[in-house]
Design a protein around this motif. Structure first.
Motif, PDB file in Angstrom:
ATOM      1  N   UNK A  48      26.955 -66.271  65.968  1.00 58.26           N
ATOM      2  CA  UNK A  48      26.723 -65.514  67.118  1.00 58.26           C
ATOM      3  C   UNK A  48      26.219 -64.058  66.820  1.00 58.26           C
ATOM      4  N   UNK A  49      26.869 -63.589  65.472  1.00 57.39           N
ATOM      5  CA  UNK A  49      26.495 -62.040  65.143  1.00 57.39           C
ATOM      6  C   UNK A  49      25.367 -62.160  64.081  1.00 57.39           C
ATOM      7  N   UNK A  50      24.681 -63.410  63.878  1.00 57.08           N
ATOM      8  CA  UNK A  50      23.674 -63.252  62.894  1.00 57.08           C
ATOM      9  C   UNK A  50      23.964 -62.853  61.626  1.00 57.08           C
ATOM     10  N   UNK A  51      25.398 -63.258  61.255  1.00 56.66           N
ATOM     11  CA  UNK A  51      25.943 -62.822  59.909  1.00 56.66           C
ATOM     12  C   UNK A  51      25.497 -63.696  58.743  1.00 56.66           C
ATOM     13  N   UNK A  52      24.374 -63.763  58.148  1.00 57.17           N
ATOM     14  CA  UNK A  52      23.451 -64.820  57.790  1.00 57.17           C
ATOM     15  C   UNK A  52      24.500 -65.219  56.257  1.00 57.17           C
ATOM     16  N   UNK A  53      24.970 -64.365  55.819  1.00 59.81           N
ATOM     17  CA  UNK A  53      25.903 -64.749  54.392  1.00 59.81           C
ATOM     18  C   UNK A  53      27.110 -65.383  54.743  1.00 59.81           C
ATOM     19  N   UNK A  54      27.704 -64.903  55.719  1.00 64.73           N
ATOM     20  CA  UNK A  54      28.958 -65.810  56.376  1.00 64.73           C
ATOM     21  C   UNK A  54      28.727 -67.156  56.909  1.00 64.73           C
ATOM     22  N   UNK A  55      27.364 -67.084  57.487  1.00 59.75           N
ATOM     23  CA  UNK A  55      26.836 -68.489  58.028  1.00 59.75           C
ATOM     24  C   UNK A  55      26.946 -69.305  56.804  1.00 59.75           C
ATOM     25  N   UNK A  56      26.130 -68.884  55.848  1.00 55.98           N
ATOM     26  CA  UNK A  56      26.048 -69.698  54.637  1.00 55.98           C
ATOM     27  C   UNK A  56      27.317 -70.031  53.938  1.00 55.98           C
ATOM     28  N   UNK A  57      28.259 -69.174  53.622  1.00 54.36           N
ATOM     29  CA  UNK A  57      29.616 -69.591  53.019  1.00 54.36           C
ATOM     30  C   UNK A  57      30.274 -70.560  54.052  1.00 54.36           C
ATOM     31  N   UNK A  58      30.524 -70.319  55.357  1.00 56.01           N
ATOM     32  CA  UNK A  58      30.975 -71.313  56.057  1.00 56.01           C
ATOM     33  C   UNK A  58      30.467 -72.636  56.234  1.00 56.01           C
ATOM     34  N   UNK A  59      29.098 -72.757  56.184  1.00 52.91           N
ATOM     35  CA  UNK A  59      28.456 -73.904  56.136  1.00 52.91           C
ATOM     36  C   UNK A  59      28.474 -74.645  54.745  1.00 52.91           C
ATOM     37  N   UNK A  60      28.510 -73.935  53.574  1.00 49.83           N
ATOM     38  CA  UNK A  60      28.900 -74.431  52.180  1.00 49.83           C
ATOM     39  C   UNK A  60      30.133 -75.203  52.244  1.00 49.83           C
ATOM     40  N   UNK A  61      31.146 -74.593  52.842  1.00 54.73           N
ATOM     41  CA  UNK A  61      32.652 -74.974  52.826  1.00 54.73           C
ATOM     42  C   UNK A  61      32.583 -76.356  53.619  1.00 54.73           C
TER      43      UNK A  61
END
Length: 116
Positions: free
Chosen positions: A50-63
């Motif tokens: 929602x917030x387009x926080x790409x680093x957090x998207x990447x980390x969460x998807x990685x998990x």
């Protein structure tokens, strides 16, 4: 794309145990842990999308990718991998929400009651 229509409703706990090299008796514990952990990660992933926080998207998807891969949920793994890859590139035109919803839908096809 076939991975977006993942359905684990016919999952058999004996086959799952065999595929990951565990005794069947450990599957309920592992599945509960997977659900509890992934539910929290999905909440964080949705917020980061929602917030387009790409680093957090990447980390969460990685998990999610790691947990799904360990359990041989290959479609969830592939979807999370796509999200992770696109977020690493900070791709603004990737359909993060589509993949997120597909992961949630796939998760909903896994019945914990079949592992009790």
């Amino acid at each position: 794309m076939a991975i977006l229509d993942a359905d684990y409703s016919a999952l058999d706990h004996d086959n799952l145990a065999s595929s990951i090299g565990l005794k069947t008796k450990y599957i309920p514990i592992l599945m509960k842990s997977f659900f509890d952990e992934t539910t929290l990660i999905l909440e964080a992933l949705e917020e980061s999308i929602e917030h387009k926080e790409y680093d957090k998207i990447r980390l969460n998807a990685h998990a999610i990718k790691g947990s799904a891969g360990n359990l041989k949920f290959n479609e969830i793994y592939e979807m999370a991998k796509e999200i992770e890859f696109e977020a690493a590139k900070k791709s603004s035109d990737f359909e993060y929400k589509l993949y997120f919803e597909a992961i949630k839908k796939a998760m909903n096809t896994i019945s914990l009651s079949s592992f009790v």
